[in-house]
Design an enzyme around this catalytic site. Structure first.
Site, PDB file in Angstrom:
ATOM      1  N   GLU A  13      39.087  41.209   8.995  1.00  0.00           N
ATOM      2  CA  GLU A  13      39.188  39.792   9.314  1.00  0.00           C
ATOM      3  C   GLU A  13      40.636  39.321   9.449  1.00  0.00           C
ATOM      4  O   GLU A  13      40.954  38.155   9.188  1.00  0.00           O
ATOM      5  CB  GLU A  13      38.446  38.955   8.259  1.00  0.00           C
ATOM      6  CG  GLU A  13      38.791  39.274   6.828  1.00  0.00           C
ATOM      7  CD  GLU A  13      37.987  38.453   5.829  1.00  0.00           C
ATOM      8  OE1 GLU A  13      37.339  37.478   6.236  1.00  0.00           O
ATOM      9  OE2 GLU A  13      38.028  38.788   4.634  1.00  0.00           O
ATOM     10  N   ASP A  53      38.255  34.105  10.175  1.00  0.00           N
ATOM     11  CA  ASP A  53      39.581  34.379   9.631  1.00  0.00           C
ATOM     12  C   ASP A  53      40.401  35.232  10.595  1.00  0.00           C
ATOM     13  O   ASP A  53      41.626  35.082  10.674  1.00  0.00           O
ATOM     14  CB  ASP A  53      39.471  35.072   8.272  1.00  0.00           C
ATOM     15  CG  ASP A  53      39.181  34.095   7.143  1.00  0.00           C
ATOM     16  OD1 ASP A  53      39.502  32.908   7.299  1.00  0.00           O
ATOM     17  OD2 ASP A  53      38.606  34.506   6.124  1.00  0.00           O
ATOM     18  N   HIS A  98      33.986  32.073  -1.520  1.00  0.00           N
ATOM     19  CA  HIS A  98      34.175  30.685  -1.117  1.00  0.00           C
ATOM     20  C   HIS A  98      33.259  29.697  -1.853  1.00  0.00           C
ATOM     21  O   HIS A  98      33.578  28.511  -1.929  1.00  0.00           O
ATOM     22  CB  HIS A  98      33.959  30.540   0.386  1.00  0.00           C
ATOM     23  CG  HIS A  98      35.051  31.151   1.210  1.00  0.00           C
ATOM     24  ND1 HIS A  98      36.337  30.671   1.207  1.00  0.00           N
ATOM     25  CD2 HIS A  98      35.051  32.224   2.046  1.00  0.00           C
ATOM     26  CE1 HIS A  98      37.088  31.402   2.013  1.00  0.00           C
ATOM     27  NE2 HIS A  98      36.337  32.349   2.535  1.00  0.00           N
TER      28      HIS A  98
END
Length: 252
Positions: free
Chosen positions: A153, A179, A49
């Protein structure tokens, strides 16, 4: 071989300690050097990210050398071509996101191991200290180093968790609660009872299987109750923002 802090990290876990770490998103390597100097057990360098370059990730890893802080790298995807260049930087662990099946878990392990056990390409450099270490000693060590961490996730991963836990070579299970909540249609509703029921289930099954458990999340007391072995509960930007807010509050 380069001492990347993994053995020290695992020793703390085997001694029953919860290892504490922080997520690194900023490019300045001072962040990682500071993390090691203040005593964090590991850092989570987020190449999924955050806008890290491979060169930047290498510098963060180097910045922890000699501090005892183990550098983990989260890659962008479960793809051997994406994972390969990070392996040659000699991180303590590779975190593979969104692993939803036993087949995907096995592929993550194979990407991190040399033939015939896996499919990792051979291009050693830093891990053998630029030729100072015996290659075959390094090769033996590489059977378990770096650690392979798979992230659970998504609700599909929860459905397949029993089979994922049976995959050889997984070093640790890492829960990604945000997530996971999104895949359940309740994005970031961390207090949702159904989400917490699922999180409890993942933790219980992981511990029952004898696997090391970790997460990057908030709410340490609850995760401690669930039996996590390692916990990334802050980030560089989060710690800075918190510090700035506290400073403003104290002065005003």
């Amino acid at each position: 071989m380069v001492d990347n802090g993994l053995n020290g990290f695992l020793k703390k876990v085997s001694d029953g300690k919860i290892c504490l770490g922080g997520v690194v998103t900023l490019s300045d390597l001072t962040v990682s050097e500071l993390a090691g100097d203040v005593g964090l057990d590991f850092i989570w360098i987020d190449a999924e990210h955050a806008p890290h370059t491979i060169d930047g990730v290498m510098k963060h890893i180097i910045a922890t050398r000699g501090t005892g802080c183990a550098p983990f790298v989260r890659v962008r995807a479960n793809d051997p071509m994406l994972i390969k260049p990070y392996l040659d930087l000699a991180p303590a662990a590779i975190i593979v996101p969104m692993v939803n099946s036993a087949e995907e878990a096995a592929a993550a392990v194979e990407a991190c191991r040399y033939p015939l056990r896996g499919r990792r390409g051979c291009g050693v450099r830093r891990a053998v200290r630029y030729g100072e270490c015996d290659f075959f000693e390094y090769l033996k060590d590489s059977e378990n180093n770096p650690w392979v961490i798979v992230q659970i996730e998504h609700i599909d991963a929860v459905k397949n968790l029993d089979e994922i836990l049976k995959v050889p070579g997984i070093g640790s299970i890492c829960i990604g609660p945000c997530d996971l909540s999104g895949s359940m249609g309740i994005l970031n509703r961390m207090d949702d009872p159904e989400l917490n029921k699922v999180l409890d289930e993942i933790c219980a099954k992981t511990k029952a299987a004898g696997k090391i458990l970790g997460t990057a999340a908030g709410g340490f007391p609850r995760w401690k109750e669930r039996g996590v072995n390692w916990f990334a509960g802050t980030s560089d930007w989060g710690a800075m923002a918190s510090g700035f807010r506290n400073f403003i509050k104290e002065c005003r």
